[in-house]
Design a protein around this motif. Structure first.
Motif, short mmCIF file in Angstrom:
data_model
loop_
_atom_site.label_atom_id
_atom_site.label_comp_id
_atom_site.label_asym_id
_atom_site.label_seq_id
_atom_site.Cartn_x
_atom_site.Cartn_y
_atom_site.Cartn_z
N HIS A 190 17.50 -15.07 -0.41
CA HIS A 190 17.30 -16.34 -1.12
C HIS A 190 18.64 -17.05 -1.35
CE1 HIS A 190 12.99 -16.12 -1.82
NE2 HIS A 190 13.12 -14.84 -2.14
N GLU A 250 15.23 -18.25 -7.62
CA GLU A 250 14.50 -17.05 -7.19
C GLU A 250 15.45 -15.87 -7.04
OE1 GLU A 250 11.44 -14.49 -6.10
OE2 GLU A 250 11.49 -16.38 -7.22
N ARG A 265 16.16 -14.63 -10.42
CA ARG A 265 15.02 -13.89 -10.98
C ARG A 265 15.06 -12.44 -10.52
NH1 ARG A 265 10.21 -12.00 -9.80
NH2 ARG A 265 10.34 -12.61 -7.60
#
Length: 360
Positions: free
Chosen positions: A185, A207, A210
């Motif tokens: 990502h 992302e 996360r």
């Protein structure tokens, strides 16, 4: 790739002295060498060809015939006589070198590599390895060649090109094998950022965060996405988190200070920019922003010192122009008319050659 095909004429003369030949053959060889001195390539080819016809065992004549074709940039025609020279004398370095170049020029990269490796022709070897996909080896060879000739623009280009291809190959492998990883990502986010597709870049960075919230560098990069879209509170928040993760990062401190400066928080910005300068002294961008923050916060002496250092370090750049402009305003406010005029003249001189300063 013509820069690769440099002919070592001294080597050719030396190898000719090592083989005996009949007077008739040597007459044609000498005529060919004389034609080479006069840059008469067609005569060269004719004379060396006659020498090979009279003595089909004279390796040096075949090398010279191949070299003459290469001088003509007829690399295809050079291959046969150079291969014949190596059939006759397998250890002839100049024949390996020229044959490697000729094969590479004709697109036979894989066949060229053993000949180029044998003589240590790193530049040409690196080009061949790019074509065969041996990118790690290509980067190694171009790096070694560039260390010897650091100002060679061809080597600079090829090292950058090979490194870029290697990077792309590695990233492609990452995306293929670990598409759901934080690093995948992050890689996608970096690509979007380069393409100025900021919403997509933000999505990928979030992302990645996360998945790995403590991954160093991620918040710095996300903060730059926000900075590029002038979302300064968000940028400040990400840069602040990065400074908590990496308190020794001068870049994170600089980015945080620059964001605070954009928000009008001159005192906070000054503290952070001073810390950035302590961590990595004399970075012109840091010093310019430090000077601006100091000026806004009423620390005229610190602003003057920072901007004078920018002018000293940069000399003739747009950042130097901005520093001259800042100094002119600073001196004007202090009533130092002569110094203000001098700095404004320097600013105008630079502005006329490099354009207006960047907006902050």
């Amino acid at each position: 790739m013509t820069y690769l095909f440099l002919f070592a004429r001294t080597g050719l003369f030396a190898c000719l002295a090592g083989q005996a030949a009949s007077p008739d053959v040597m007459q044609h060889v000498q005529a060919g060498l004389e034609a080479r001195k006069q840059h008469q390539v067609e005569t060269e080819i004719t004379e060396f060809r006659k020498a090979t016809e009279l003595d089909p065992t004279l390796a040096d004549a075949f090398v010279n015939l191949g070299a003459a074709y290469m001088e003509k940039h007829d690399y295809g025609a050079a291959i046969a006589p150079l291969k014949r020279a190596l059939d006759l004398s397998p250890d002839l370095p100049v024949a390996h070198q020229f044959l490697g170049y000729a094969l590479l020029a004709q697109g036979y990269a894989a066949e060229a590599i053993p000949h180029l490796e044998r003589v240590g022709a790193r530049e040409a070897l690196g080009v061949a390895q790019i074509e065969t996909g041996e990118l790690n080896d290509a980067v190694t060879n171009f790096s070694a060649a560039l260390a010897k000739r650091p100002d060679d623009p061809d080597l600079q280009y090829y090292l950058g090109h090979a490194s870029g291809l290697l990077s792309k190959s590695v990233i492609d492998t990452l995306l293929a094998r670990h598409p759901d990883s934080a690093r995948a990502h992050q890689a996608l986010a970096e690509n979007y950022f380069v393409l100025r597709q900021l919403p997509q870049a933000e999505k990928e960075y979030l992302e990645a965060l996360r998945l790995r919230p403590d991954l160093p560098g991620l918040r710095l990069e996300l903060g730059q996405v926000y900075a590029n879209s002038a979302q300064w509170p968000k940028a400040e928040a990400e840069f602040r988190e990065e400074t908590k993760l990496r308190p020794g990062s001068a870049e994170a401190a600089y980015r945080l200070g620059a964001a605070q400066l954009q928000e009008g928080k001159s005192h906070d910005a000054l503290l952070e920019l001073k810390r950035a300068n302590d961590l990595k002294p004399e970075m012109p961008e840091t010093l310019y922003s430090l000077g601006k923050a100091a000026s806004l916060d009423g620390e005229s002496a610190a602003a003057e010192q920072a901007w004078l250092k920018v002018v000293e370090l940069e000399k003739g750049t747009s950042l130097a122009a901005q520093a001259h402009f800042g100094l002119a305003n600073l001196y004007r406010k202090q009533g130092k008319t002569a110094q203000a005029q001098r700095e404004m003249q320097e600013f105008q001189k630079l502005q006329s050659t490099i354009g207006p300063p960047r907006s902050e």
